[in-house]
Scaffold this active site. Structure first.
Site: not given
Ligand code: SIN
Length: 315
Positions: A73, A135
């Site tokens: 997360s 994301c």
């Molecule tokens: C994140 O930084 O939360 C992970 C990257 C992603 O899920 O794209």
């Protein structure tokens, strides 16, 4: 090693082999593993997703590891596009003048995506951009944009008008119809697709009775994602004429071959690096032997073998 056997040509990218670390796994080439190893041996490096302003990310813990996968997360932690363009990219490019570099773009609004994409492109230090519309760890933008085909088309098209670099759209698996999302990216003028990002998931620690990650829910990744990635890549490859960079549970050269057979033209490796920090290098080293086993002269030959019509064979 016969270099041509593993070489891959994609829009904007001439790769000596098809293997690249997924966004987030090597930061901006400034983590320990990246600093201590030769990145020139990789096909390319995808940089950590960059936003307009710096982000510290979600509450700790941001990552929980399990035998069957990883829940993250993180929340797009990064120093912001200005610092990336002024400090991170020049340092990496100076060390690796010829390494294909792919910038990863996200934002809280369509305008943010355009600003970040433009500034990354204007640095002149990247070969391509990946639009992170998948994301699951941010309240605005990210997956919120990537589950709506109309937003995917609009965002892709606006970014394409803004930059003079190939744009790969990184799709979310957290949708009902992945083909519709891929078609939306194609309609917006995408040069390629990266698929898939993590599955929106949750784990609870029986001892603490608390969620395993600080943001309660997060993105699930690892080997258990591979069948989903293979299915989605296969479905999209049958319907959309864009090159696909496959990602989701790859930890071996055999996994790369399977991704190719689904329709991918290159791959990204993420979670495998938790158990083997040199996974990308090991997979590359094993690829030729894997081709030999299958009596294939090159990855291109394998790519041409992608079967159409498995679905029609069903009874
Ligand atoms: C994140 O930084 O939360 C992970 C990257 C992603 O899920 O794209």
């Amino acid at each position: 090693m016969n270099e041509q056997r593993l070489a891959v040509e994609l829009p904007g990218l001439t790769l000596k082999n098809p293997v690249m670390p997924a966004s987030g796994s090597f930061g901006f080439g400034d983590g320990r593993i990246a600093l201590e190893n030769d990145l020139n041996q990789l096909g390319a490096v995808v940089l950590k997703t960059t936003t307009k302003n710096a982000r510290t990310g979600n509450p700790q813990p941001q990552i929980a590891q399990f035998p069957e996968g990883v829940l993250n997360s993180v929340g797009l932690t990064n120093p912001g596009v200005k610092a990336v363009v002024q400090q991170k990219l020049p340092a990496l490019r100076t060390k690796y003048p010829d390494l294909p570099l792919i910038g990863s773009v996200a934002g809280e609004s369509v305008e943010d995506y355009m600003i970040v994409a433009q500034q990354l492109a204007e640095s002149g230090l990247l070969q391509a951009l990946e639009l992170n519309v998948s994301c699951p760890n941010v309240a605005e933008g990210g997956m919120q944009f990537g589950v709506d085909p109309r937003t995917i088309t609009k965002l892709t098209s606006l970014v394409k008008q803004q930059v003079d670099l190939p744009v790969y759209v990184k799709l979310s698996p957290n949708v009902t119809d992945i083909v519709e999302c891929a078609q939306a990216a194609a309609l917006g003028g995408a040069d390629g697709l990266t698929m898939i990002n993590t599955v929106y998931g949750m784990r609870i620690d029986p001892v603490t009775r608390r969620p395993a990650v600080g943001n309660v829910m997060g993105g699930w990744s690892g080997p258990s994602l591979k069948p989903l990635a293979i299915r989605m890549i296969y479905q999209v490859a049958q319907q959309v004429a864009l090159p696909i960079i496959g990602v989701g549970g790859i930890s071996s050269a055999a996994d790369v071959i399977e991704m190719y057979l689904a329709g991918a033209s290159a791959v990204q490796v993420g979670t495998a690096q938790f158990s083997d920090p040199l996974a990308c290098w090991h997979i590359i080293a094993d690829l030729e032997e894997e081709l030999d086993k299958l009596q294939l002269t090159s990855l291109t030959e394998l790519r041409n073998e992608v079967k159409e019509g498995f679905l029609n064979e069903r009874r």
